[in-house]
Scaffold this motif. Structure first.
Motif, short mmCIF file in Angstrom:
data_model
loop_
_atom_site.label_atom_id
_atom_site.label_comp_id
_atom_site.label_asym_id
_atom_site.label_seq_id
_atom_site.Cartn_x
_atom_site.Cartn_y
_atom_site.Cartn_z
N SER A 68 0.83 -1.21 0.00
CA SER A 68 0.00 0.00 0.00
C SER A 68 0.86 1.25 0.00
O SER A 68 0.55 2.24 -0.68
CB SER A 68 -0.93 0.01 1.21
OG SER A 68 -1.78 -1.09 1.17
N ALA A 69 1.95 1.24 0.76
CA ALA A 69 2.86 2.39 0.80
C ALA A 69 3.51 2.60 -0.56
O ALA A 69 3.69 3.75 -1.00
CB ALA A 69 3.91 2.19 1.87
N VAL A 70 3.86 1.53 -1.24
CA VAL A 70 4.45 1.64 -2.58
C VAL A 70 3.45 2.26 -3.54
O VAL A 70 3.78 3.16 -4.33
CB VAL A 70 4.93 0.26 -3.09
CG1 VAL A 70 5.26 0.31 -4.56
CG2 VAL A 70 6.13 -0.20 -2.30
N ALA A 71 2.20 1.79 -3.49
CA ALA A 71 1.17 2.33 -4.39
C ALA A 71 0.92 3.80 -4.11
O ALA A 71 0.78 4.62 -5.04
CB ALA A 71 -0.12 1.52 -4.23
N LEU A 72 0.87 4.18 -2.84
CA LEU A 72 0.66 5.57 -2.48
C LEU A 72 1.85 6.44 -2.93
O LEU A 72 1.66 7.52 -3.51
CB LEU A 72 0.47 5.71 -0.97
CG LEU A 72 0.25 7.12 -0.44
CD1 LEU A 72 -1.05 7.68 -0.98
CD2 LEU A 72 0.27 7.12 1.07
N ALA A 73 3.06 5.97 -2.70
CA ALA A 73 4.24 6.72 -3.11
C ALA A 73 4.28 6.89 -4.62
O ALA A 73 4.59 7.98 -5.13
CB ALA A 73 5.50 6.02 -2.61
N ALA A 74 3.97 5.84 -5.36
CA ALA A 74 3.98 5.91 -6.82
C ALA A 74 2.94 6.90 -7.33
O ALA A 74 3.20 7.67 -8.26
CB ALA A 74 3.75 4.53 -7.42
N THR A 75 1.79 6.90 -6.71
CA THR A 75 0.74 7.83 -7.12
C THR A 75 1.16 9.28 -6.89
O THR A 75 1.00 10.13 -7.76
CB THR A 75 -0.57 7.53 -6.36
OG1 THR A 75 -0.94 6.18 -6.58
CG2 THR A 75 -1.68 8.44 -6.80
N VAL A 76 1.70 9.55 -5.72
CA VAL A 76 2.09 10.92 -5.39
C VAL A 76 3.27 11.38 -6.23
O VAL A 76 3.28 12.49 -6.77
CB VAL A 76 2.40 11.04 -3.88
CG1 VAL A 76 3.05 12.37 -3.55
CG2 VAL A 76 1.15 10.83 -3.06
N ILE A 77 4.28 10.53 -6.36
CA ILE A 77 5.51 10.94 -7.06
C ILE A 77 5.29 11.08 -8.56
O ILE A 77 5.73 12.05 -9.19
CB ILE A 77 6.65 9.94 -6.78
CG1 ILE A 77 7.04 9.97 -5.32
CG2 ILE A 77 7.85 10.22 -7.66
CD1 ILE A 77 7.99 8.86 -4.92
N PHE A 78 4.61 10.12 -9.18
CA PHE A 78 4.57 10.06 -10.63
C PHE A 78 3.28 10.54 -11.27
O PHE A 78 3.28 10.91 -12.44
CB PHE A 78 4.85 8.63 -11.09
CG PHE A 78 6.22 8.14 -10.74
CD1 PHE A 78 7.32 8.56 -11.46
CD2 PHE A 78 6.41 7.30 -9.67
CE1 PHE A 78 8.59 8.12 -11.12
CE2 PHE A 78 7.67 6.84 -9.33
CZ PHE A 78 8.75 7.26 -10.07
N TRP A 79 2.17 10.51 -10.56
CA TRP A 79 0.90 10.78 -11.21
C TRP A 79 0.18 12.03 -10.71
O TRP A 79 -0.81 12.43 -11.27
CB TRP A 79 0.00 9.57 -11.10
CG TRP A 79 0.56 8.41 -11.85
CD1 TRP A 79 1.16 7.31 -11.32
CD2 TRP A 79 0.60 8.24 -13.26
NE1 TRP A 79 1.59 6.47 -12.32
CE2 TRP A 79 1.25 7.02 -13.51
CE3 TRP A 79 0.16 9.00 -14.33
CZ2 TRP A 79 1.46 6.54 -14.80
CZ3 TRP A 79 0.36 8.51 -15.61
CH2 TRP A 79 1.01 7.31 -15.83
N LEU A 80 0.65 12.64 -9.62
CA LEU A 80 -0.01 13.88 -9.16
C LEU A 80 0.80 15.10 -9.48
O LEU A 80 1.94 15.12 -9.66
CB LEU A 80 -0.24 13.81 -7.64
CG LEU A 80 -1.27 12.80 -7.19
CD1 LEU A 80 -1.44 12.87 -5.68
CD2 LEU A 80 -2.61 13.00 -7.87
#
Length: 128
Positions: free
Chosen positions: A116-128
């Motif tokens: 879950s932390a990986v998915a959250l980090a990926a969303t914030v870093i790359f997609w927002l």
């Protein structure tokens, strides 16, 4: 418990899909799991851990050209585009940026919380 994170990324190095396995499991398991999530692409860049004849055949059946160097234990070497393979550094940069988040780098959490932390980090870093 060790975990291994497999990722599918686009040409810009942004993650599209993740799959997590136990640390001692072969990379073939992650390759098989991510094969169905693979979008339409011309090339797939992967490291030596993903070198298997069945994986190469499955990629070519989907119309994707594999750019994966052969394992050192192969009897006959596999040809691949070395110039194109250098672009795989974008994947390594993606993992490095994910590890900027302390929770992802240290892996103290249970596997589900880590994923879950990986998915959250990926969303914030790359997609927002």
């Amino acid at each position: 418990m060790n975990t291994k994170l497999h990722a599918l990324a686009d040409a810009n190095g942004r993650p599209l899909s993740f799959f997590m396995t136990a640390g001692q499991v072969s990379d073939y398991t992650g390759a098989a799991a991510l094969l169905d999530d693979m979008p339409k692409a011309q090339w797939l860049l992967g490291d030596r851990g993903y070198d298997a004849d069945w994986f190469r055949d499955a990629l070519q059946a989907k119309g994707i050209q594999p750019c994966i160097p052969g394992r050192r234990s192969r009897n006959e070497p596999v040809r691949y585009d070395k110039r194109r393979y250098r672009r795989r550094s974008r994947i390594e940069i993606m993992f490095g940026r994910l590890k900027d988040w302390r929770r992802v780098a240290t892996r103290y959490d249970r596997p589900t919380a880590f994923f879950s932390a990986v998915a959250l980090a990926a969303t914030v870093i790359f997609w927002l």
